[in-house]
Design an enzyme around this catalytic site. Sequence first.
Site, mmCIF file in Angstrom:
data_model
loop_
_atom_site.group_PDB
_atom_site.id
_atom_site.type_symbol
_atom_site.label_atom_id
_atom_site.label_comp_id
_atom_site.label_asym_id
_atom_site.label_seq_id
_atom_site.Cartn_x
_atom_site.Cartn_y
_atom_site.Cartn_z
ATOM 1 C CG ASN A 90 -0.279 0.010 2.519
ATOM 2 O OD1 ASN A 90 0.412 0.963 2.851
ATOM 3 N ND2 ASN A 90 -0.435 -1.070 3.297
ATOM 4 C CG ASP A 128 -7.961 -4.551 6.159
ATOM 5 O OD1 ASP A 128 -7.514 -4.424 7.319
ATOM 6 O OD2 ASP A 128 -8.514 -3.624 5.536
ATOM 7 C CE LYS A 147 8.776 -13.021 -12.744
ATOM 8 N NZ LYS A 147 9.707 -12.600 -13.755
ATOM 9 N N PRO A 170 -4.891 -11.024 10.884
ATOM 10 C CG PRO A 170 -3.176 -11.558 12.371
ATOM 11 C CD PRO A 170 -3.601 -11.716 10.950
ATOM 12 C CG ASP A 171 -7.861 -5.185 13.794
ATOM 13 O OD1 ASP A 171 -6.957 -4.595 14.433
ATOM 14 O OD2 ASP A 171 -8.803 -4.600 13.243
ATOM 15 C CB ILE A 172 -1.937 -5.865 15.034
ATOM 16 C CG1 ILE A 172 -1.433 -6.737 13.882
ATOM 17 C CG2 ILE A 172 -0.906 -5.778 16.157
ATOM 18 C CD1 ILE A 172 -0.262 -6.145 13.105
ATOM 19 C CG PHE A 195 -3.475 6.600 13.178
ATOM 20 C CD1 PHE A 195 -3.295 7.878 12.668
ATOM 21 C CD2 PHE A 195 -2.748 6.222 14.293
ATOM 22 C CE1 PHE A 195 -2.406 8.754 13.248
ATOM 23 C CE2 PHE A 195 -1.852 7.088 14.877
ATOM 24 C CZ PHE A 195 -1.677 8.364 14.360
ATOM 25 C CE LYS A 219 -12.052 1.860 10.998
ATOM 26 N NZ LYS A 219 -11.297 2.216 9.804
ATOM 27 C CE LYS A 244 -9.916 -1.584 13.891
ATOM 28 N NZ LYS A 244 -8.752 -1.986 13.145
#
Length: 405
Positions: free
Chosen positions: A210, A279, A289, A306-308, A324, A338, A342
């Site tokens: 990203n 995600d 390759k 996993p959502d750390i 964030f 959010k 969380k």
Amino acid sequence: MLALRGRRVLLGITAGIAAYKGAELARLLVRAGAEVQVVMTPAAGEFIGRLTLQAITGREVRQSLFDVSHEAAMGHIELARWADLVLIAPATADVIAQLAAGTARDLLTTLCLASEAPLLLAPAMNQAMWRHPATRDNVARLMQRGVRFLGPADGEQACGDVGPGRMLEPAAIADRVGAHFGGGRLAGRRVLLTAGPTREALDPVRFLGNRSSGKMGYALADALLAQGADLVLVSGPVALPTPRGAKRIDVESALQMYDAVFAHVAEADIFVACAAVADYRPGDVMGEKIKKDGAERLSIECVRNPDILAEVAALERRPFCVGFAAETHDVEAHAERKRRAKGLDMIAANQVGASQGFEADDNALLVIWEGGREATGRQSKVRLATRLTELIAERFDAQTATQNP
Ligand code: C5P
């Protein structure tokens, strides 16, 4: 560094190869206005000359507990009372063990036992010695007693090994000593921070990534360090230098970031998740390759990472958690949702879109916590990081005060 002017620092130097850096450290402390009294362990003289340190500090170096002339002038108990701070750099595995056991076999360990001044240790040793369960136990015991550890850093070692155990650079140690006296709002607080992007491997040469540059996270690292935090920075791949004094752990994938965070979270007072974590990751990483083979389409099946942050926030003994949120619309409503979903103590939200957010040098944040909010207005990421750090320190203090009235 105004905070060091007129402060009395007892600088302990023990017998490790990093002892030669003691001269530079003493010079930086003296230049910042501190009075520095060096006390060496008997074997430290094998690594650095007393004359060098004496010339830098303008004070005779002390080494022996049984020195008649010194004891007649300023005895060891007076020396222990003289110090505003005891700093041992380098601190070998042996001195850490002696301090944990409370022995007083030489002048330095005797002084540590006799002094009520805060004790800061900058460890330096081979990585296997630092990882040894005996050292881990000794470090944990000392931390419980309020002893602060500066570092160690990761990297190449004098013995050729690579790993944790390098002494922090003298400039970083001097900064931390300055922050200690300057009463930084996060002095002594252990902060774990994630920053940058993650890369999710597709095959040996390709990845899904990203656009996160890591600029916000690294600006935050600087701001946290400036407030005296002990910082562990878990970083995805970025082209930014390591903030001075941070313990940086480089990772690539979300799973590696997860492992690095969970290896350090038990020691953290505050966790700030600034990384742009993927995600999803490709379910199967190809061993070779991926070839075109004339195909017009390529499908990649992905699995959830996993959502750390959410997992850290769900821990029974958890740090103060800051997340964030990058949103394209309805920033406040999405961010608050959010934060609650969380279970966060604070969330910093920004609007992302064309030329805003990722890669840019400035940004605007909406910071939300239980019962409060602040919109920062558009400004540089450096200024945003400073303000966000102040808010984190305020809310952390407020929460600690209600938990321990
Ligand atoms: O749910 P979303 O990805 O928008 O949440 C963003 C926040 O959660 C950021 O603080 C980010 O660092 C953190 N996060 C995480 N692990 C993930 C995904 C996001 O720690 N797998």
